[in-house]
Design an enzyme around this catalytic site. Structure first.
Site, PDB file in Angstrom:
ATOM      1  N   SER A  63       0.839  -1.198   0.000  1.00  0.00           N
ATOM      2  CA  SER A  63       0.000   0.000   0.000  1.00  0.00           C
ATOM      3  C   SER A  63       0.871   1.244   0.000  1.00  0.00           C
ATOM      4  O   SER A  63       0.461   2.290  -0.479  1.00  0.00           O
ATOM      5  CB  SER A  63      -0.905   0.035   1.239  1.00  0.00           C
ATOM      6  N   ASP A  80      15.365   2.587   5.583  1.00  0.00           N
ATOM      7  CA  ASP A  80      14.656   3.494   6.479  1.00  0.00           C
ATOM      8  C   ASP A  80      14.441   4.813   5.746  1.00  0.00           C
ATOM      9  O   ASP A  80      15.350   5.312   5.088  1.00  0.00           O
ATOM     10  CB  ASP A  80      15.472   3.710   7.759  1.00  0.00           C
ATOM     11  N   ASN A 136      14.239  -1.484  19.169  1.00  0.00           N
ATOM     12  CA  ASN A 136      13.597  -0.666  20.192  1.00  0.00           C
ATOM     13  C   ASN A 136      12.385  -1.416  20.715  1.00  0.00           C
ATOM     14  O   ASN A 136      11.662  -2.053  19.937  1.00  0.00           O
ATOM     15  CB  ASN A 136      13.158   0.683  19.603  1.00  0.00           C
ATOM     16  N   GLN A 143      10.249   2.954  20.959  1.00  0.00           N
ATOM     17  CA  GLN A 143       9.600   2.276  19.836  1.00  0.00           C
ATOM     18  C   GLN A 143       8.423   3.122  19.383  1.00  0.00           C
ATOM     19  O   GLN A 143       7.523   3.416  20.165  1.00  0.00           O
ATOM     20  CB  GLN A 143       9.118   0.878  20.237  1.00  0.00           C
ATOM     21  N   SER A 144       8.433   3.521  18.123  1.00  0.00           N
ATOM     22  CA  SER A 144       7.347   4.358  17.603  1.00  0.00           C
ATOM     23  C   SER A 144       6.477   3.631  16.584  1.00  0.00           C
ATOM     24  O   SER A 144       5.410   4.120  16.232  1.00  0.00           O
ATOM     25  CB  SER A 144       7.900   5.655  16.996  1.00  0.00           C
ATOM     26  N   HIS A 149      10.885  -4.639  14.331  1.00  0.00           N
ATOM     27  CA  HIS A 149      11.830  -4.345  13.257  1.00  0.00           C
ATOM     28  C   HIS A 149      13.228  -4.210  13.822  1.00  0.00           C
ATOM     29  O   HIS A 149      13.424  -3.733  14.935  1.00  0.00           O
ATOM     30  CB  HIS A 149      11.430  -3.086  12.469  1.00  0.00           C
ATOM     31  N   ILE A 150      14.184  -4.669  13.045  1.00  0.00           N
ATOM     32  CA  ILE A 150      15.593  -4.554  13.407  1.00  0.00           C
ATOM     33  C   ILE A 150      16.197  -3.464  12.537  1.00  0.00           C
ATOM     34  O   ILE A 150      16.150  -3.537  11.309  1.00  0.00           O
ATOM     35  CB  ILE A 150      16.356  -5.877  13.160  1.00  0.00           C
ATOM     36  N   HIS A 151      16.738  -2.432  13.187  1.00  0.00           N
ATOM     37  CA  HIS A 151      17.474  -1.395  12.463  1.00  0.00           C
ATOM     38  C   HIS A 151      18.886  -1.912  12.226  1.00  0.00           C
ATOM     39  O   HIS A 151      19.528  -2.427  13.147  1.00  0.00           O
ATOM     40  CB  HIS A 151      17.597  -0.114  13.311  1.00  0.00           C
TER      41      HIS A 151
END
Length: 163
Positions: A63, A80, A136, A143-144, A149-151
């Site tokens: 989407s 990112d 996070n 965490q937002s 997820h892994i950065h």
């Protein structure tokens, strides 16, 4: 096979993008290597929403567009949109796990797979000299987005301590 082709194609484009994006990444990082704290503010306002859609689920279902570097049956890797380093991508499971603290024993193989995909994508992206993995968790962990997820951050000397 298709995943390997997608990875190779994405990383070829990624190397071209890195040369262009490096000045922008330097502006985003700021003097201390972080943004203006906006992520902490977002994390304070964010809350786990259970099955509610997230930006990650929208990228997964296409989407929203994403600069996809790799995809297989279990996960997706994409850049990112607000990079904190010259190379900054996210590894997300296709299974909707809100945060690492909500992962179950049955997710053990999937979690290991995410780490191995992060390693392979980092290597293919030229991060042979090192990189950082960040997960996070929750409000105090900044965490937002409540889709695990892994950065993966690299392409410059990272500082310690991180936070």
């Amino acid at each position: 096979m298709a995943a390997a082709i997608l990875l190779a194609a994405g990383l070829c484009g990624a190397r071209r993008a890195e040369a262009v994006a490096a000045p922008r990444a330097a502006q985003v990082r700021g003097a201390a290597g972080v943004t203006d704290g906006n992520e902490v503010s977002k994390a304070q306002k964010a809350a786990p929403r259970g099955a509610a859609p997230t930006i990650s689920s929208w990228i997964l279902n296409r989407s929203l567009p994403g600069d996809v570097l790799y995809e297989d049956q279990q996960c997706l890797v994409f850049r990112d949109v607000v990079p904190q380093a010259p190379v900054h991508f996210l590894v997300i499971p296709k299974k909707p796990i809100p945060c690492i603290s909500q992962a179950e024993e049955e997710d053990q193989k999937l979690l290991g797979h995410l780490l191995l995909v992060a390693k392979k994508t980092a290597k293919a992206g030229g991060l042979g000299d090192g990189y950082r993995l960040v997960i996070n968790d929750g409000q105090l962990g900044a965490q937002s987005v409540y889709h695990l997820h892994i950065h993966v951050l690299g392409g410059r000397q990272l500082q310690w301590p991180p936070g």
